[in-house]
Design a protein around this motif. Sequence first.
Motif, PDB file in Angstrom:
ATOM      1  N   GLU A   1       0.818  -1.210   0.000  1.00 37.69           N
ATOM      2  CA  GLU A   1       0.000   0.000   0.000  1.00 37.69           C
ATOM      3  C   GLU A   1       0.859   1.272   0.000  1.00 37.69           C
ATOM      4  N   TRP A   2       2.140   1.136   0.271  1.00 36.61           N
ATOM      5  CA  TRP A   2       3.010   2.306   0.339  1.00 36.61           C
ATOM      6  C   TRP A   2       3.028   3.066  -0.980  1.00 36.61           C
ATOM      7  N   LYS A   3       2.964   2.353  -2.080  1.00 36.17           N
ATOM      8  CA  LYS A   3       3.012   2.980  -3.402  1.00 36.17           C
ATOM      9  C   LYS A   3       1.823   3.931  -3.612  1.00 36.17           C
ATOM     10  N   TYR A   4       0.672   3.589  -3.036  1.00 30.78           N
ATOM     11  CA  TYR A   4      -0.556   4.357  -3.269  1.00 30.78           C
ATOM     12  C   TYR A   4      -0.914   5.317  -2.136  1.00 30.78           C
ATOM     13  N   THR A   5      -0.400   5.071  -0.949  1.00 30.70           N
ATOM     14  CA  THR A   5      -0.855   5.823   0.211  1.00 30.70           C
ATOM     15  C   THR A   5       0.229   6.666   0.868  1.00 30.70           C
ATOM     16  N   ALA A   6       1.483   6.333   0.679  1.00 25.57           N
ATOM     17  CA  ALA A   6       2.570   7.045   1.351  1.00 25.57           C
ATOM     18  C   ALA A   6       2.936   8.323   0.585  1.00 25.57           C
ATOM     19  N   PHE A   7       1.964   9.181   0.401  1.00 25.70           N
ATOM     20  CA  PHE A   7       2.130  10.412  -0.371  1.00 25.70           C
ATOM     21  C   PHE A   7       3.198  11.326   0.237  1.00 25.70           C
TER      22      PHE A   7
ATOM     23  N   GLY B   1      11.488  10.531  -1.152  1.00 26.70           N
ATOM     24  CA  GLY B   1      11.584   9.795  -2.408  1.00 26.70           C
ATOM     25  C   GLY B   1      10.877   8.452  -2.258  1.00 26.70           C
ATOM     26  N   GLU B   2      11.348   7.445  -2.938  1.00 26.32           N
ATOM     27  CA  GLU B   2      10.710   6.125  -2.895  1.00 26.32           C
ATOM     28  C   GLU B   2      10.823   5.518  -1.503  1.00 26.32           C
ATOM     29  N   VAL B   3       9.747   4.929  -1.017  1.00 23.99           N
ATOM     30  CA  VAL B   3       9.710   4.318   0.311  1.00 23.99           C
ATOM     31  C   VAL B   3      10.092   2.848   0.179  1.00 23.99           C
ATOM     32  N   THR B   4      11.124   2.441   0.912  1.00 22.82           N
ATOM     33  CA  THR B   4      11.574   1.051   0.861  1.00 22.82           C
ATOM     34  C   THR B   4      11.518   0.364   2.220  1.00 22.82           C
ATOM     35  N   ASP B   5      11.353   1.138   3.271  1.00 20.97           N
ATOM     36  CA  ASP B   5      11.325   0.566   4.614  1.00 20.97           C
ATOM     37  C   ASP B   5      10.249   1.279   5.428  1.00 20.97           C
TER      38      ASP B   5
ATOM     39  N   SER C   1       6.050   8.566   6.781  1.00 24.79           N
ATOM     40  CA  SER C   1       5.755   9.801   7.509  1.00 24.79           C
ATOM     41  C   SER C   1       4.526   9.612   8.408  1.00 24.79           C
ATOM     42  N   GLN C   2       4.508  10.315   9.511  1.00 27.27           N
ATOM     43  CA  GLN C   2       3.349  10.265  10.412  1.00 27.27           C
ATOM     44  C   GLN C   2       2.089  10.770   9.714  1.00 27.27           C
ATOM     45  N   LEU C   3       2.239  11.693   8.777  1.00 25.14           N
ATOM     46  CA  LEU C   3       1.084  12.222   8.054  1.00 25.14           C
ATOM     47  C   LEU C   3       0.417  11.158   7.187  1.00 25.14           C
TER      48      LEU C   3
END
Length: 163
Positions: free
Chosen positions: A34-40, A47-51, A56-58
């Motif tokens: 879900e990180w790809k769609y929700t971790a705005f 940048g890209e989230v890998t861990d 972010s708390q937001l």
Amino acid sequence: MKYAIQYLLALMLLVFSTLISWYEGSMIRDVPWEWKYTAFFSKMFNGEVTDNSEISQLDHFIYAAKFYPMYPILILLGLSYILILSGYLLLKNNIKELTVFLSAISVIYVFFGITISSSPTVGGKYFTFIFLFMGGINLALATLFFFKMRKGVKKIGSFIFFT
């Protein structure tokens, strides 16, 4: 005093629902697909989230709004109530400006509702309805104040008569 109580109750609702939403949204850390769609916000800051430590708390609030929308909706309602009450208190002596203020809020809510109307998530559907409903309520209030400004209103009991 009555406005202070209203502010206090809305603020309590806001704080309570914010804490619960933040907690519910923390489940994003356990859902890497879900990180790809929700971790705005995480993408914007890092940048890209890998861990999951990069989340972010937001982004907790976005995840909660998408999948557990009850408390994020309460956040929206609390913020909206505070905004509208503040606008009313600041502009109650100038009905024309109050009408414009409520109309502008109505347009913003309808815009947000239309923007997220194609969301496939449960939260997206609920937020679409809430935004459109609140836009309609604000438009109705703006219309009521507009007629009050144009014609004058006499209130007798619980009935409103336009004169």
